[in-house]
Design an enzyme around this catalytic site. Structure first.
Site, short mmCIF file in Angstrom:
data_model
loop_
_atom_site.label_atom_id
_atom_site.label_comp_id
_atom_site.label_asym_id
_atom_site.label_seq_id
_atom_site.Cartn_x
_atom_site.Cartn_y
_atom_site.Cartn_z
CB CYS A 39 -6.09 -0.68 5.76
SG CYS A 39 -5.50 -1.20 4.14
CB CYS B 58 -0.93 -0.01 1.21
SG CYS B 58 -1.99 1.45 1.32
#
Length: 383
Positions: A217, A120
């Site tokens: 996440c 990410c």
């Protein structure tokens, strides 16, 4: 706005430095957490033109209890309103799905244990976000709430560990290039977490006592196993000892990682001691989970590893053996090692002392003192 803690704990900039900074525009990634909130405030105090940006990287599903995006956006907006800065909003969900999540699923399907936070940072926060901030918003820099530091000496930009060793996040940023680091500011990397919270408290920010986000996440607080089985079909199989003795059944190799002790579902086994069981291997061909007893079992140990998908911060491949330290998982203490280049995208790493739970799919990140050199993805252990 003023913070007594900030004025006491952080170094003062000269009027000349503040004037120089005032010509620079910084887009600060606002997650709705305390670290990014205080980062934006520090940048303001340093004279920068600061604007915030909230990234939506995951589309909500029916599990609204688990998705915090709406709450995080509300908190980010409240902080920006309090600081008097503009908040931009951008949806990177498509980029995240294509460049992070599909890789995450492919790695689990292949029996490895990936780290999506590293990907990410590589694909979203320091690529998509950086490009958008510079090209569309006219930023000179981006800023994030990561606990790392940047060093610029004699024209050389380096990535350093965060000052707070308990919060250092350099492990997650090893894929960055020196150019990406040079375009990034890390305000809270220079201070300790308790001071960050104290500054937020001084300012009356809504995020001052907000719990740090944990876990992956896009999974949030839900059970990892429940989430994963929605995307990948499970293939149950046998659990065997190193000697081949069958002692149980597993739910699917993708649910287990090397060194794992809890959640194996192995009760007392007749003829064996009460020592706990640990995962020591995953036999993908035969769909067998291999375990051993005792945390000092030699089957848990590795003498080294092979790593590929290498990223060096200076983008210069190593050509000769390198003495340094390595982390093979987050929060691990540094381990002395020798890095032996095989080619530009493959290295052999030999530990000075054997290590446990060296896990394919995870990252090996290298350091010299405070400097993060880079790293790579663990391909396999060396026993």
């Amino acid at each position: 706005m003023k913070s007594i803690v900030y004025e006491k704990k952080l170094p003062k900039l000269t009027a000349l430095e503040i004037a120089k900074n005032s010509k620079k525009k910084v887009i600060c990634g606002m997650s709705g957490g305390v670290d990014s909130s205080v980062s934006a405030f520090i940048l303001q105090q340093q004279g920068y033109q600061v604007e915030g940006l909230f990234m939506k990287n995951w589309e909500e599903d029916d599990d609204t209890d688990y998705c915090t995006a709406a709450n995080d956006l509300a908190d980010a907006q409240a902080v920006c309103d309090k600081l008097g800065i503009k908040l931009h909003k951008i949806n990177f969900a498509a980029e995240y799905w294509d460049n992070v999540f599909e890789h995450f699923l492919a790695e689990y399907k292949a029996g490895r244990t990936p780290n999506p936070d590293i990907l990410c940072n590589k694909e979203i926060k320091f690529k998509a976000f950086l490009e958008y901030a510079v090209e569309d918003l006219g930023a000179d820099y981006i800023a994030t709430g990561h606990y790392v530091r940047r060093s610029d000496v004699n024209g050389q930009t380096k990535l350093l560990r965060g000052l707070d060793s308990n919060k250092d996040q350099s492990y997650f940023l090893y894929t960055l290039s020196k150019d990406q680091v040079a375009q990034s500011l890390f305000p809270v990397g220079e201070i300790e977490k308790p001071i960050v919270r104290a500054i937020a408290g001084d300012l009356g920010l809504i995020t001052a006592e907000k719990k740090d986000s944990t876990g992956i996440c896009f999974i949030g607080e839900r059970k990892f196993k429940d989430f994963l089985e929605r995307f990948l079909p499970a293939q149950p199989g046998e659990i065997r000892m190193v000697d081949g003795k069958v002692i149980g059944k597993h739910d699917g190799l993708m649910y287990y990682t090397l060194g794992q002790r809890k959640g194996l579902g192995i009760g007392g086994v007749k003829g064996l001691s009460e020592d706990p069981f640990y995962v020591v291997d995953k036999d993908l061909i035969n769909n067998v989970l291999v375990v051993a007893q005792g945390n000092d079992n030699s089957a848990l140990l590795s003498q080294g590893l092979m790593a590929t998908q290498l990223y060096w911060i200076d983008r210069l491949p190593i050509r000769q053996n390198l003495r340094c330290t390595v982390k093979t998982r987050y929060r691990q203490k540094d381990v002395a090692c020798e890095v032996i280049p095989i080619n530009d995208d493959c290295i052999e790493v030999r530990f000075d002392e054997p290590q446990i739970a060296v896990t394919p799919g995870q990252s090996a990140v290298f350091y010299q003192g405070e400097v993060c050199l880079g790293g790579g993805v663990i391909e396999r252990q060396i026993k």
